[in-house]
Motif scaffolding. Structure first.
Motif, PDB file in Angstrom:
ATOM      1  N   ALA A   1       5.473 -18.099 -10.121  1.00  0.00           N
ATOM      2  CA  ALA A   1       5.385 -19.492  -9.696  1.00  0.00           C
ATOM      3  C   ALA A   1       3.955 -20.031  -9.765  1.00  0.00           C
ATOM      4  O   ALA A   1       3.730 -21.227  -9.554  1.00  0.00           O
ATOM      5  N   GLY A   2       3.006 -19.153 -10.031  1.00  0.00           N
ATOM      6  CA  GLY A   2       1.608 -19.576 -10.068  1.00  0.00           C
ATOM      7  C   GLY A   2       1.076 -19.932  -8.690  1.00  0.00           C
ATOM      8  O   GLY A   2       0.126 -20.705  -8.564  1.00  0.00           O
ATOM      9  N   ASP A   3       1.675 -19.360  -7.650  1.00  0.00           N
ATOM     10  CA  ASP A   3       1.292 -19.655  -6.263  1.00  0.00           C
ATOM     11  C   ASP A   3       0.241 -18.641  -5.817  1.00  0.00           C
ATOM     12  O   ASP A   3       0.556 -17.535  -5.368  1.00  0.00           O
ATOM     13  N   ALA A   4      -1.023 -19.039  -5.924  1.00  0.00           N
ATOM     14  CA  ALA A   4      -2.128 -18.130  -5.630  1.00  0.00           C
ATOM     15  C   ALA A   4      -2.145 -17.693  -4.166  1.00  0.00           C
ATOM     16  O   ALA A   4      -2.391 -16.533  -3.855  1.00  0.00           O
ATOM     17  N   ASP A   5      -1.903 -18.634  -3.251  1.00  0.00           N
ATOM     18  CA  ASP A   5      -1.921 -18.303  -1.828  1.00  0.00           C
ATOM     19  C   ASP A   5      -0.865 -17.247  -1.494  1.00  0.00           C
ATOM     20  O   ASP A   5      -1.140 -16.257  -0.810  1.00  0.00           O
ATOM     21  N   ALA A   6       0.355 -17.482  -1.983  1.00  0.00           N
ATOM     22  CA  ALA A   6       1.446 -16.545  -1.706  1.00  0.00           C
ATOM     23  C   ALA A   6       1.194 -15.201  -2.385  1.00  0.00           C
ATOM     24  O   ALA A   6       1.480 -14.140  -1.815  1.00  0.00           O
ATOM     25  N   ALA A   7       0.652 -15.231  -3.593  1.00  0.00           N
ATOM     26  CA  ALA A   7       0.390 -13.987  -4.323  1.00  0.00           C
ATOM     27  C   ALA A   7      -0.584 -13.107  -3.551  1.00  0.00           C
ATOM     28  O   ALA A   7      -0.358 -11.900  -3.377  1.00  0.00           O
ATOM     29  N   GLU A   8      -1.657 -13.704  -3.079  1.00  0.00           N
ATOM     30  CA  GLU A   8      -2.640 -12.931  -2.319  1.00  0.00           C
ATOM     31  C   GLU A   8      -2.045 -12.445  -0.998  1.00  0.00           C
ATOM     32  O   GLU A   8      -2.241 -11.285  -0.609  1.00  0.00           O
ATOM     33  N   ARG A   9      -1.322 -13.314  -0.320  1.00  0.00           N
ATOM     34  CA  ARG A   9      -0.733 -12.950   0.973  1.00  0.00           C
ATOM     35  C   ARG A   9       0.237 -11.771   0.838  1.00  0.00           C
ATOM     36  O   ARG A   9       0.177 -10.803   1.605  1.00  0.00           O
ATOM     37  N   HIS A  10       1.098 -11.840  -0.170  1.00  0.00           N
ATOM     38  CA  HIS A  10       2.079 -10.768  -0.358  1.00  0.00           C
ATOM     39  C   HIS A  10       1.408  -9.475  -0.827  1.00  0.00           C
ATOM     40  O   HIS A  10       1.845  -8.377  -0.443  1.00  0.00           O
ATOM     41  N   ALA A  11       0.366  -9.588  -1.642  1.00  0.00           N
ATOM     42  CA  ALA A  11      -0.346  -8.391  -2.102  1.00  0.00           C
ATOM     43  C   ALA A  11      -1.018  -7.686  -0.928  1.00  0.00           C
ATOM     44  O   ALA A  11      -0.939  -6.461  -0.790  1.00  0.00           O
ATOM     45  N   ARG A  12      -1.660  -8.462  -0.078  1.00  0.00           N
ATOM     46  CA  ARG A  12      -2.328  -7.875   1.083  1.00  0.00           C
ATOM     47  C   ARG A  12      -1.309  -7.232   2.030  1.00  0.00           C
ATOM     48  O   ARG A  12      -1.526  -6.122   2.539  1.00  0.00           O
ATOM     49  N   ALA A  13      -0.202  -7.929   2.253  1.00  0.00           N
ATOM     50  CA  ALA A  13       0.835  -7.399   3.147  1.00  0.00           C
ATOM     51  C   ALA A  13       1.409  -6.094   2.601  1.00  0.00           C
ATOM     52  O   ALA A  13       1.675  -5.146   3.358  1.00  0.00           O
ATOM     53  N   HIS A  14       1.582  -6.036   1.297  1.00  0.00           N
ATOM     54  CA  HIS A  14       2.134  -4.836   0.668  1.00  0.00           C
ATOM     55  C   HIS A  14       1.206  -3.644   0.848  1.00  0.00           C
ATOM     56  O   HIS A  14       1.650  -2.532   1.211  1.00  0.00           O
ATOM     57  N   ILE A  15      -0.078  -3.840   0.604  1.00  0.00           N
ATOM     58  CA  ILE A  15      -1.033  -2.743   0.723  1.00  0.00           C
ATOM     59  C   ILE A  15      -1.175  -2.313   2.185  1.00  0.00           C
ATOM     60  O   ILE A  15      -1.274  -1.119   2.490  1.00  0.00           O
ATOM     61  N   GLU A  16      -1.143  -3.268   3.100  1.00  0.00           N
ATOM     62  CA  GLU A  16      -1.210  -2.936   4.526  1.00  0.00           C
ATOM     63  C   GLU A  16       0.025  -2.150   4.969  1.00  0.00           C
ATOM     64  O   GLU A  16      -0.067  -1.240   5.798  1.00  0.00           O
ATOM     65  N   THR A  17       1.185  -2.497   4.399  1.00  0.00           N
ATOM     66  CA  THR A  17       2.408  -1.746   4.705  1.00  0.00           C
ATOM     67  C   THR A  17       2.285  -0.302   4.225  1.00  0.00           C
ATOM     68  O   THR A  17       2.614   0.649   4.948  1.00  0.00           O
ATOM     69  N   THR A  18       1.809  -0.127   2.995  1.00  0.00           N
ATOM     70  CA  THR A  18       1.628   1.215   2.449  1.00  0.00           C
ATOM     71  C   THR A  18       0.642   2.009   3.294  1.00  0.00           C
ATOM     72  O   THR A  18       0.850   3.196   3.578  1.00  0.00           O
ATOM     73  N   HIS A  19      -0.440   1.356   3.699  1.00  0.00           N
ATOM     74  CA  HIS A  19      -1.441   2.002   4.549  1.00  0.00           C
ATOM     75  C   HIS A  19      -0.807   2.484   5.851  1.00  0.00           C
ATOM     76  O   HIS A  19      -1.017   3.627   6.269  1.00  0.00           O
ATOM     77  N   ARG A  20      -0.008   1.644   6.455  1.00  0.00           N
ATOM     78  CA  ARG A  20       0.634   2.005   7.716  1.00  0.00           C
ATOM     79  C   ARG A  20       1.592   3.187   7.550  1.00  0.00           C
ATOM     80  O   ARG A  20       1.617   4.110   8.364  1.00  0.00           O
ATOM     81  N   ILE A  21       2.363   3.178   6.458  1.00  0.00           N
ATOM     82  CA  ILE A  21       3.298   4.276   6.198  1.00  0.00           C
ATOM     83  C   ILE A  21       2.552   5.594   6.019  1.00  0.00           C
ATOM     84  O   ILE A  21       2.919   6.627   6.590  1.00  0.00           O
ATOM     85  N   VAL A  22       1.478   5.554   5.222  1.00  0.00           N
ATOM     86  CA  VAL A  22       0.688   6.762   4.957  1.00  0.00           C
ATOM     87  C   VAL A  22       0.019   7.256   6.242  1.00  0.00           C
ATOM     88  O   VAL A  22       0.055   8.453   6.550  1.00  0.00           O
ATOM     89  N   ARG A  23      -0.586   6.342   6.974  1.00  0.00           N
ATOM     90  CA  ARG A  23      -1.299   6.740   8.196  1.00  0.00           C
ATOM     91  C   ARG A  23      -0.331   7.339   9.224  1.00  0.00           C
ATOM     92  O   ARG A  23      -0.623   8.361   9.837  1.00  0.00           O
ATOM     93  N   ASP A  24       0.821   6.701   9.396  1.00  0.00           N
ATOM     94  CA  ASP A  24       1.797   7.216  10.359  1.00  0.00           C
ATOM     95  C   ASP A  24       2.290   8.604   9.957  1.00  0.00           C
ATOM     96  O   ASP A  24       2.484   9.482  10.800  1.00  0.00           O
ATOM     97  N   ALA A  25       2.504   8.803   8.649  1.00  0.00           N
ATOM     98  CA  ALA A  25       2.988  10.101   8.167  1.00  0.00           C
ATOM     99  C   ALA A  25       1.953  11.197   8.411  1.00  0.00           C
ATOM    100  O   ALA A  25       2.294  12.332   8.765  1.00  0.00           O
ATOM    101  N   LEU A  26       0.688  10.869   8.218  1.00  0.00           N
ATOM    102  CA  LEU A  26      -0.369  11.867   8.392  1.00  0.00           C
ATOM    103  C   LEU A  26      -0.618  12.199   9.864  1.00  0.00           C
ATOM    104  O   LEU A  26      -1.130  13.256  10.191  1.00  0.00           O
ATOM    105  N   GLU A  27      -0.232  11.286  10.756  1.00  0.00           N
ATOM    106  CA  GLU A  27      -0.442  11.511  12.190  1.00  0.00           C
ATOM    107  C   GLU A  27       0.691  12.288  12.836  1.00  0.00           C
ATOM    108  O   GLU A  27       0.600  12.712  13.979  1.00  0.00           O
ATOM    109  N   GLU A  28       1.802  12.438  12.128  1.00  0.00           N
ATOM    110  CA  GLU A  28       2.954  13.148  12.698  1.00  0.00           C
ATOM    111  C   GLU A  28       2.689  14.647  12.843  1.00  0.00           C
ATOM    112  O   GLU A  28       1.985  15.237  12.047  1.00  0.00           O
TER     113      GLU A  28
END
Length: 226
Positions: free
Chosen positions: A199-226
């Motif tokens: 859609a060429g939506d720069a704001d949404a593209a950045e927002r979703h990219a950041r959210a995705h990487i933060e989600t991955t970070h949370r999954i990895v961090r939680d797994a390593l803390e178990e």
């Protein structure tokens, strides 16, 4: 005498240019082999051996190694060694990914064409089959998706910095296996990024990219803390 000095200076300049070109070539070749793990973390790099293998002098080899050191790919302590990444640096790696990929995706939203979107769509569709593929195959698709988007930014500095974060991420050899729900969630996020790019939506593209990487970070961090 002035002519002799000018000729000497010109000769030195030509020699310097030649050395720079050789150093750039050695750097590119070593960097590629390090980033693809053809040269493993912890491997010792001996200047004389590299000189012989690449048929160049020690000066361009040393300059190439110094540049790799500046990029954080090798260190020098009683000789040159390919860096190993401690899992304790996980937070810094993901902080870097959020900053680099987030903004690179914003820029890519203004530059991605229909063919680019179709290519990314193919990668996302392929990742939907995660249950029937190996972890290695899924990682390759995921890595290609993110690399392609950063490349679409058209900024070689983003590409170079992203390669470095990817090197440190994969270097950690994280023993994390995503659950079915987590794998599906992350690919749904890929689709949101893709939709914003289409859609060429720069704001949404950045927002979703950041959210995705933060989600991955949370999954990895939680797994390593178990």
């Amino acid at each position: 005498m002035l002519d002799d000095l000018e000729q000497t200076g010109a000769g030195r300049a030509r020699k310097r240019v030649g050395t720079d070109l050789l150093a750039a070539d050695v750097h590119a070749r070593l960097r590629s082999r390090i980033l693809t793990f053809e040269i493993k973390p912890g491997t010792r790099l001996v200047e004389d051996e590299i000189s012989a293998a690449m048929n160049v002098g020690r000066t361009p080899v040393r300059e190439a190694l110094l540049r790799l050191q500046g990029e954080g790919l090798v260190s020098r302590e009683r000789g040159w060694v390919v860096e190993s990444t401690d899992a304790a640096t996980i937070d810094r790696v993901f902080e870097s990914r959020v900053a680099i990929e987030g903004y690179a995706t914003r820029v890519a939203a203004g530059r991605a064409g229909p063919d680019d979107v179709r290519e990314l769509q193919g990668l996302v569709d392929a990742m939907d089959g995660f249950e029937s593929m190996s972890r290695t195959a899924l990682n390759q698709l995921n890595r290609r998706f993110h690399e392609r988007i950063v490349g679409l930014s058209g900024n070689p500095f983003f590409v170079e910095m992203h390669e470095r974060t990817q090197f440190h991420y994969w270097n950690m050899r994280l023993p994390v296996l995503f659950t079915r729900e987590q794998a599906q969630l992350t690919n749904d996020q890929h689709r949101r990024i893709l939709a914003a790019l289409a859609a060429g939506d720069a704001d949404a593209a950045e927002r979703h990219a950041r959210a995705h990487i933060e989600t991955t970070h949370r999954i990895v961090r939680d797994a390593l803390e178990e």
